[in-house]
Motif scaffolding. Structure first.
Motif, mmCIF file in Angstrom:
data_model
loop_
_atom_site.group_PDB
_atom_site.id
_atom_site.type_symbol
_atom_site.label_atom_id
_atom_site.label_comp_id
_atom_site.label_asym_id
_atom_site.label_seq_id
_atom_site.Cartn_x
_atom_site.Cartn_y
_atom_site.Cartn_z
ATOM 1 N N LEU A 87 -10.200 -7.111 -0.391
ATOM 2 C CA LEU A 87 -11.123 -6.834 0.269
ATOM 3 C C LEU A 87 -11.155 -7.360 1.879
ATOM 4 N N THR A 114 -10.463 -10.979 2.843
ATOM 5 C CA THR A 114 -11.443 -12.054 2.221
ATOM 6 C C THR A 114 -10.761 -12.404 0.960
ATOM 7 N N PHE A 115 -10.940 -11.550 -0.221
ATOM 8 C CA PHE A 115 -10.421 -11.787 -1.178
ATOM 9 C C PHE A 115 -9.287 -10.694 -1.650
ATOM 10 N N ALA A 137 -21.358 -7.052 4.088
ATOM 11 C CA ALA A 137 -21.001 -7.056 2.495
ATOM 12 C C ALA A 137 -21.807 -8.171 2.030
ATOM 13 N N ARG A 138 -22.133 -7.955 0.547
ATOM 14 C CA ARG A 138 -22.671 -9.068 -0.115
ATOM 15 C C ARG A 138 -21.723 -9.277 -1.331
ATOM 16 N N TYR A 139 -21.246 -10.412 -1.554
ATOM 17 C CA TYR A 139 -20.286 -10.663 -2.471
ATOM 18 C C TYR A 139 -21.312 -11.612 -3.386
ATOM 19 N N LEU A 150 -20.888 -13.791 -6.667
ATOM 20 C CA LEU A 150 -19.652 -14.615 -7.257
ATOM 21 C C LEU A 150 -20.091 -15.043 -8.553
ATOM 22 N N ALA A 155 -18.815 -6.866 -5.228
ATOM 23 C CA ALA A 155 -18.646 -6.531 -3.742
ATOM 24 C C ALA A 155 -19.518 -5.595 -3.275
ATOM 25 N N VAL A 198 -16.275 -11.129 -9.387
ATOM 26 C CA VAL A 198 -17.053 -10.733 -8.113
ATOM 27 C C VAL A 198 -17.431 -9.144 -8.066
ATOM 28 N N ALA A 215 -24.559 -15.899 -4.557
ATOM 29 C CA ALA A 215 -24.470 -14.515 -3.689
ATOM 30 C C ALA A 215 -24.428 -15.004 -2.441
ATOM 31 N N GLU A 242 -20.226 -3.242 -0.230
ATOM 32 C CA GLU A 242 -20.070 -3.068 1.065
ATOM 33 C C GLU A 242 -20.456 -1.896 1.530
#
Lengths: 404, 192
Positions: free
Chosen positions: A353, A338-339, A361-363, A365, A377, A375, A318, A379
């Motif tokens: 994203l 980003t992605f 944000a916290r991703y 993965l 995400a 993912v 993360a 946000e």
């Protein structure tokens, strides 16, 4: 969602377009026109008694009150008998059908594709009095009424651009529910609009859009492992489903955290640094480690050191993201891309994203086990919302159960 | 209505709720003030949903006349604005449905500005294209986008105006935005 080839749909652009449409002032004579029209329109009163206030002689007044009451009694009795004899059956679409449904499989839709057709996964929104077919180009809105316990009649109010039907076209359909009311099957009995019958006929899966009951849920449409697999999760009071298809599932707290939401994305890659074109960045792997390392190198992003996590049996990392204060993104309002993410079949739709100046944000993965990343995400548009939302979101994420 | 007339009628200390109560009792002067105060905002809401002045004018007028007719039945004067908004949105829905094909509204009498021309900034072309995409949307989708993006109304206000549960506002908004995105793409394809 695929975008207009040239125009990036942003909040700012929507606001500007609507402000332009709205104009600045009402026509100068509109107040006068309204007041004139109102002057010839009687108001509907709730009470009859004030009309008798001007009567001076008590005996006459009582006689008139008596006569009015007797007349009222007759009217009420006649109305009651008439209502009973002529009572309409309820024509509202049953509550159990009122939901946002997604087609099981695809539907063939008239469109600009080869041979004048396109094949899409479609949605229908069923309300008490209408069925909105969320067609790729233009929604086809139909008024709807129940005509028998297992069938409804629909009438086209608006028509899709590529359809060969007319406003007013009537169709008659039977419906049945299975799988605990989560699967709907529609069968055309008759329909003047052939395209509509082709689209509506068949199976529909209930989405979790809207308020979620506290407790455990199954994400029926979402496939976490590239077209396969299943997600189950639990939410407390106040959560809602925001979006769902085979490669995207979105949840949020609409009343508490405003625009904050979490999205699970099953077909994701690092996004190329292009403002107008959504494509994968060249030479970036799709494992959680590779994608986290790539994020760290994106200009303008502040990325926390990766933290090892295990969610629903899947391991990964993360990272928390924000934008360097004062950073001016090359692509303007959307911020830093980003992605990129797509539908499971890599076609039909796509989106990206992005983080803008104030967003957080916290991703999360997660390793799908096939060299690619699932993912999550989380946000929020600003720091305050972020703090409120992340505290609510992490327990929900910890409840995720993935099955292959 | 001249500003002088408003000043004369809208005395210091009286509230808008007082005006609503007076209008509900049949006081046309009070009603005129209510209309004057709200006409611009109501018209802008209608015009942004409907896309042209003629329909917006009809919907606004229809809504205010309905308000006048039904005012005696309004139980709580403090809820006047929410009530007006709901009636106005319904009037806009009716206008669109009377027209039948949504698509025709944007084209009615409007010059084709699909090509902004070399002398115009790109953003003007963008709002034009987006406006035409917006005209493809169903009435409720237009209304929720306008209430959120133009009038910046709260979730509770939007729920009241559209007669939907508060908990569904966010996802309906999300649906409407997704539909706008699809329509925007369709505009691009139509122009190729």
């Amino acid at each position: 969602m695929t975008r207009h080839p040239r125009i990036e749909l942003t909040d700012e652009l929507i606001e500007r377009m609507l402000a332009t449409r709205a104009g600045s002032r009402a026509p100068e004579d509109i107040v006068e026109a309204i007041v004139s029209a109102a002057a010839t329109t009687p108001q509907r009163r709730r009470h009859l008694v004030p009309a008798l206030h001007g009567i001076a002689r008590p005996r006459t007044a009582w006689l008139m009150i008596g006569a009015v009451l007797a007349l009222l009694g007759i009217i009420i009795a006649a109305t009651a008998v008439g209502s009973y004899l002529l009572r309409p059956r309820t024509t509202l679409i049953p509550v159990v059908l009122q939901a946002d449904w997604r087609s099981v499989g695809t539907r063939v839709v008239p469109g600009p594709g080869p041979g004048g057709i396109n094949t899409y996964s479609l949605g229908i929104l069923i309300d008490p009095t209408s069925i909105d077919i969320q067609n790729f180009h233009t929604d086809v809105v139909n008024s709807a009424r129940l005509v028998a316990p297992d069938r409804f009649e629909i009438r086209a109010i608006t028509m899709g651009d590529f359809w060969h039907c007319a406003v007013g076209d009537v169709g008659l359909y039977t419906f049945s529910l299975t799988a605990g009311d989560r699967q709907l099957t529609l069968t055309p009995v008759s329909d003047a609009c052939v395209e509509r019958a082709i689209v509506l006929a068949g199976d529909w899966s209930r989405t979790d859009f809207g308020d979620l009951q506290p407790g455990r849920h199954d994400a029926d449409l979402f496939r976490p492992f590239g077209g396969t697999g299943h997600l189950a999760y639990a939410v407390p009071v106040g959560w809602a489903g925001l979006d769902a298809n085979d490669s995207l599932y979105a949840l949020g707290r609409p009343d508490v955290s405003g625009q904050a939401e979490m999205r699970l994305l099953s077909n994701v890659s690092a996004s190329a640094a292009s403002c107008n074109e959504n494509r994968s960045a060249d030479g970036v792997g799709r494992t959680p480690a590779a994608m986290a390392a790539w994020l760290k190198a994106v200009p303008g992003l502040i990325v926390s050191p990766p933290t090892a996590v295990t969610i629903g049996g899947l391991s990964g990392v993360a990272v928390d993201l924000s934008v360097v204060p004062g950073w001016t993104p090359t692509c303007g309002a959307p911020g830093i891309y980003t992605f990129s993410f797509w539908g499971s079949d890599n076609g039909g739709w796509s989106n990206r994203l992005a983080l803008n100046g104030s967003a957080r944000a916290r991703y999360v993965l997660l390793d799908r086990g096939d060299g690619s990343t699932l993912v999550i995400a989380i946000e929020a548009p600003d720091l305050a919302t972020w703090h409120a939302f992340i505290a609510e979101a992490m327990p929900v994420i910890q409840s995720f159960e993935f099955t292959r | 209505v001249a500003p002088v007339a408003i000043a004369a009628e809208f005395q210091p200390g009286s509230t808008e709720a007082d005006l609503v109560r007076r209008a509900a009792r049949g006081d046309s002067a009070a009603f005129e003030i209510l209309v004057t105060i709200r006409a611009d905002r109501a018209f802008r809401l209608a015009r942004s949903i409907l896309g042209n002045e003629s329909d917006a004018r009809d919907a606004t007028q229809e809504a205010f006349v309905a308000v006048w007719r039904e005012l005696p039945r309004l139980r709580d004067a403090e809820h006047f604005d929410a009530w007006l908004r709901r009636i106005l949105v319904n009037a806009c829905r009716a206008q669109i449905r009377v027209r039948g094909r949504i698509r025709e509204i944007a084209m009615d009498g409007a010059p084709d500005r699909s090509d902004p021309g070399p002398g115009l900034p790109d953003q003007i072309g963008d709002t034009d294209v987006l406006g035409r995409a917006f005209d493809r949307l169903a009435p409720d989708k237009r209304a929720i986008l306008v209430l959120h993006y133009l009038q910046h109304e709260s979730v509770a206000t939007i729920a009241g105006a559209l007669a939907i549960p508060k908990g569904t506002v966010k996802w309906r908004l999300s649906e409407a935005r997704a539909a706008l995105e699809r329509a925007l793409l369709a505009e691009g394809e139509d122009r190729r």
